[in-house]
Design a protein around this motif. Structure first.
Motif, short mmCIF file in Angstrom:
data_model
loop_
_atom_site.label_atom_id
_atom_site.label_comp_id
_atom_site.label_asym_id
_atom_site.label_seq_id
_atom_site.Cartn_x
_atom_site.Cartn_y
_atom_site.Cartn_z
N ALA A 1 0.83 -1.21 0.00
CA ALA A 1 0.00 0.00 0.00
C ALA A 1 0.87 1.26 0.00
CB ALA A 1 -0.93 0.00 1.20
N LEU A 2 1.92 1.24 0.77
CA LEU A 2 2.82 2.40 0.83
C LEU A 2 3.48 2.64 -0.53
CD1 LEU A 2 3.74 4.45 2.90
CD2 LEU A 2 5.61 2.93 3.50
N GLU A 3 3.90 1.57 -1.21
CA GLU A 3 4.53 1.71 -2.52
C GLU A 3 3.53 2.13 -3.59
OE1 GLU A 3 6.21 -2.15 -3.17
OE2 GLU A 3 7.87 -1.81 -1.78
N LYS A 4 2.34 1.54 -3.59
CA LYS A 4 1.37 1.78 -4.66
C LYS A 4 0.48 2.99 -4.44
CE LYS A 4 2.54 -1.56 -7.27
NZ LYS A 4 3.07 -1.36 -8.60
N PHE A 5 0.10 3.24 -3.19
CA PHE A 5 -0.86 4.30 -2.90
C PHE A 5 -0.26 5.46 -2.12
CE2 PHE A 5 -3.35 0.20 -2.74
CZ PHE A 5 -3.78 0.28 -4.05
N GLY A 6 0.99 5.33 -1.71
CA GLY A 6 1.68 6.43 -1.05
C GLY A 6 1.36 6.60 0.42
N ARG A 7 0.62 5.67 1.01
CA ARG A 7 0.33 5.76 2.45
C ARG A 7 -0.13 4.40 2.96
NH1 ARG A 7 -5.18 7.29 4.24
NH2 ARG A 7 -6.61 6.83 2.55
N LEU A 8 -0.09 4.28 4.28
CA LEU A 8 -0.55 3.05 4.91
C LEU A 8 -2.07 3.03 4.95
CD1 LEU A 8 1.93 2.92 7.92
CD2 LEU A 8 1.98 1.50 5.88
N PRO A 9 -2.67 1.86 4.91
CA PRO A 9 -4.13 1.78 5.02
C PRO A 9 -4.60 2.36 6.36
CG PRO A 9 -3.20 -0.33 4.32
CD PRO A 9 -2.05 0.55 4.70
N GLN A 10 -5.66 3.16 6.31
CA GLN A 10 -6.16 3.84 7.49
C GLN A 10 -7.38 3.15 8.10
OE1 GLN A 10 -4.50 6.66 8.72
NE2 GLN A 10 -3.04 5.92 7.20
N SER A 11 -7.92 2.16 7.43
CA SER A 11 -9.10 1.47 7.93
C SER A 11 -9.08 0.03 7.46
CB SER A 11 -10.38 2.16 7.43
OG SER A 11 -10.49 2.00 6.01
N HIS A 12 -10.00 -0.74 8.00
CA HIS A 12 -10.11 -2.14 7.60
C HIS A 12 -10.45 -2.25 6.11
CE1 HIS A 12 -10.75 -6.40 8.25
NE2 HIS A 12 -11.92 -6.33 7.64
N ILE A 13 -11.30 -1.36 5.62
CA ILE A 13 -11.69 -1.37 4.21
C ILE A 13 -10.48 -1.09 3.32
CG2 ILE A 13 -13.05 -0.15 2.46
CD1 ILE A 13 -15.22 0.18 4.63
N GLU A 14 -9.66 -0.11 3.70
CA GLU A 14 -8.46 0.21 2.92
C GLU A 14 -7.46 -0.95 2.95
OE1 GLU A 14 -6.84 3.96 4.14
OE2 GLU A 14 -8.53 5.08 3.31
N MET A 15 -7.37 -1.62 4.10
CA MET A 15 -6.46 -2.77 4.21
C MET A 15 -6.94 -3.89 3.29
SD MET A 15 -3.70 -3.89 5.52
CE MET A 15 -3.00 -4.09 7.13
N ASN A 16 -8.25 -4.14 3.28
CA ASN A 16 -8.79 -5.17 2.39
C ASN A 16 -8.57 -4.81 0.93
OD1 ASN A 16 -9.69 -6.70 4.52
ND2 ASN A 16 -11.82 -6.04 4.35
N PHE A 17 -8.76 -3.54 0.59
CA PHE A 17 -8.56 -3.10 -0.79
C PHE A 17 -7.10 -3.28 -1.20
CE2 PHE A 17 -7.52 0.06 -4.03
CZ PHE A 17 -8.46 -0.25 -4.99
N ALA A 18 -6.17 -2.91 -0.32
CA ALA A 18 -4.75 -3.06 -0.63
C ALA A 18 -4.39 -4.53 -0.78
CB ALA A 18 -3.90 -2.41 0.46
N ARG A 19 -4.91 -5.38 0.11
CA ARG A 19 -4.65 -6.82 0.03
C ARG A 19 -5.18 -7.40 -1.29
NH1 ARG A 19 -8.39 -9.60 3.45
NH2 ARG A 19 -9.60 -9.38 1.56
N ASP A 20 -6.42 -7.04 -1.62
CA ASP A 20 -7.02 -7.55 -2.84
C ASP A 20 -6.28 -7.05 -4.08
OD1 ASP A 20 -8.80 -8.82 -1.17
OD2 ASP A 20 -10.46 -7.45 -1.59
N SER A 21 -5.85 -5.80 -4.07
CA SER A 21 -5.08 -5.24 -5.19
C SER A 21 -3.76 -5.98 -5.36
CB SER A 21 -4.81 -3.75 -4.97
OG SER A 21 -6.01 -3.03 -4.95
#
Length: 72
Positions: free
Chosen positions: A35-55
């Motif tokens: 997430a840090l490499e692709k989106f420039g920040r750490l996931p801030q919520s469970h939804i963002e973590m799931n999105f980063a994992r799925d991506s």
């Protein structure tokens, strides 16, 4: 029990064991690094973590599939 309003209500994401069998690291640390490499920040919520994992899973699966096609 099916929820008509939310057809994905019974969806379960792939287990860590299944992803390990494909060689995809979906540990918290690996997903945060992705997430840090692709989106420039750490996931801030469970939804963002799931999105980063799925991506990460989709990207690595595509890379694997394109490598398999090259081998043929």
């Amino acid at each position: 029990m099916n929820n008509i309003d939310n057809p994905l209500s019974e969806y379960q994401s792939p287990s860590k064991e299944a992803m390990i069998n494909f060689g995809i690291d979906i540990s918290k640390e690996a997903v945060e690094k992705y997430a840090l490499e692709k989106f420039g920040r750490l996931p801030q919520s469970h939804i963002e973590m799931n999105f980063a994992r799925d991506s990460k899973i989709v990207e690595e699966t595509r890379r694997f599939m394109s490598n398999e096609e090259i081998k043929k």
